[in-house]
Design an enzyme around this catalytic site. Sequence first.
Site, PDB file in Angstrom:
ATOM      1  N   GLU A   1      14.706 -34.595  -9.190  1.00  0.00           N
ATOM      2  CA  GLU A   1      14.491 -33.391  -8.400  1.00  0.00           C
ATOM      3  C   GLU A   1      13.364 -33.596  -7.385  1.00  0.00           C
ATOM      4  OE1 GLU A   1      15.778 -29.372 -10.571  1.00  0.00           O
ATOM      5  OE2 GLU A   1      13.616 -29.567 -10.460  1.00  0.00           O
TER       6      GLU A   1
ATOM      7  N   HIS B   1      25.764 -51.396 -26.351  1.00  0.00           N
ATOM      8  CA  HIS B   1      27.163 -51.519 -26.752  1.00  0.00           C
ATOM      9  C   HIS B   1      28.078 -50.658 -25.885  1.00  0.00           C
ATOM     10  CE1 HIS B   1      26.275 -53.799 -30.507  1.00  0.00           C
ATOM     11  NE2 HIS B   1      25.075 -53.304 -30.216  1.00  0.00           N
TER      12      HIS B   1
ATOM     13  N   LYS C   1      24.554 -22.721  -6.790  1.00  0.00           N
ATOM     14  CA  LYS C   1      24.354 -21.321  -7.186  1.00  0.00           C
ATOM     15  C   LYS C   1      25.030 -20.392  -6.183  1.00  0.00           C
ATOM     16  CE  LYS C   1      19.795 -22.078  -9.194  1.00  0.00           C
ATOM     17  NZ  LYS C   1      18.372 -21.842  -9.002  1.00  0.00           N
TER      18      LYS C   1
HETATM   19  O1  PA5 Z   1      12.110 -27.627 -11.628  1.00  0.00           O
HETATM   20  C1  PA5 Z   1      12.575 -26.551 -11.337  1.00  0.00           C
HETATM   21  O2  PA5 Z   1      11.998 -25.764 -10.576  1.00  0.00           O
HETATM   22  C2  PA5 Z   1      13.880 -26.086 -11.942  1.00  0.00           C
HETATM   23  O3  PA5 Z   1      14.443 -27.026 -12.765  1.00  0.00           O
HETATM   24  C3  PA5 Z   1      13.629 -24.808 -12.739  1.00  0.00           C
HETATM   25  O4  PA5 Z   1      12.731 -25.079 -13.769  1.00  0.00           O
HETATM   26  C4  PA5 Z   1      14.943 -24.268 -13.303  1.00  0.00           C
HETATM   27  O5  PA5 Z   1      15.840 -24.036 -12.261  1.00  0.00           O
HETATM   28  C5  PA5 Z   1      14.689 -22.969 -14.046  1.00  0.00           C
HETATM   29  O6  PA5 Z   1      14.086 -22.041 -13.217  1.00  0.00           O
HETATM   30  P1  PA5 Z   1      13.416 -20.737 -13.796  1.00  0.00           P
HETATM   31  O7  PA5 Z   1      12.268 -21.133 -14.644  1.00  0.00           O
HETATM   32  O8  PA5 Z   1      12.974 -19.952 -12.595  1.00  0.00           O
HETATM   33  O9  PA5 Z   1      14.458 -20.013 -14.600  1.00  0.00           O
END
Ligand code: PA5
Length: 443
Positions: A284, A305, A419
Amino acid sequence: MAVNFNGKHLEKFISEYEYTALYPQVELAHKLLESKTGPGNDFLGWMNLPETYDKEEFARIKAAAEKIRNDSDVLLVAGIGGSYLGARAVIEACEGVYHNELANGPKIYFCGNSISPSALNDIIALTKGKRFSINVISKSGTTTETALAFRVLRKLLVDAVGEQEADSRIYATTDRAKGTLKQLADSRGWPTFVVPDDVGGRYSVLTAVGLLPIAVAGIDIDKLMQGAADGMKLFGECSMENPAYKYAMTRTILYRKGKKVETLACFEPDFAMMSEWFKQLYGESEGKDQKGLMPTSCIFSTDLHSMGQYLQDGSRIMFETFVDVKQPAKDLYLEELEGNFDGLNFLSGQNMSVVNRKAMEGTILAHTDGGVPVGLIEVDALDAYNMGLLIYFFWKGCAVSGYMLGVNPFDQPGVESYKKNMFALMGKPGYEGMKAELEAKLK
Ligand code: PA5
């Protein structure tokens, strides 16, 4: 040093000069972080977190964990991404993948991390006849996966114990002030914990996001924070010898030489979720603007394996980072077997950890010979202190790698695309324009 980066197997792939040539870029990245002037500088709260964390909230986390341990058979932790992976990773690394079966405390089940009705039905079944509490975790308070699971589980709890008792069994970890979850929590009087504004999801494991479930698992969160605090010092120096910077430089050099995939490999199955956490952190942070190493992971010797053939002999697109755990949590003495039916008596008279280590050494040599560069992250043990150190090591390595790559390592704009499509396809108000267009593409 309890966490170190060892590049001894990389000599054939990277010369010392390459590190020296790259180092000025590390200095620049370090400066951007320290002066908080780089991209994403409003999300640097993690840098001093091991020292500046809210001590009053930390005490409340411990008290809440104690209450849950005393009054619940099950804790359901609803969250996804950064609001899920870190807690599960630390719990499994420290307590083992079978912690629910082997430990005495409450069973901890993670949910709200998919939209699978099968998964949620299984979680519902696991609460049957059990005293349970819920920790709902969402920084934004609006994430579909989490909210969907939470609405179902909250009703389950209310139906089981009544509205008033349910209100004392729901713990909300969310933004300090914003979001629907915060509003709901305040209106119901649920205990709430804060995800600080300046800490992004994937950097939030050492806030209440990770700390509450980790403490419920009976893990010493003081030791975890101490490890991170020591990591802050160890990996805070701007020097060529800083292990986190050496790691960042190694992956940058290899990426620029055409290696597009990093495989994090470990010979301890309990590390599998730490690898998932790592994948989110690096994927990310770096995977943007059509660039970035693709983080992948393997548990060895299991995956030797399955993926072993590819790693040894397939496209030469990857390098490996082995997490070398020096001391396993438990060992097993191998006794001599009468008759030696399996032909394995040559292994007897020693501990199984020795065999595991030889397998690791053999794999490193084989993969290196096969043209896969291998770096080592050495960790003393999978325990709370060392996980704190390791978390900080990965954070720092990631931030510096990201800046050297020329991206903002603290945002994740790409996550929104699925989303929007999902909302449009489901007919969410405000997305009407997109619906027909997307449906036509699916025909
Ligand atoms: O790193 C990030 O920002 C995302 O992975 C969020 O943690 C994830 O989308 C969950 O978001 P939230 O805590 O707002 O529900």
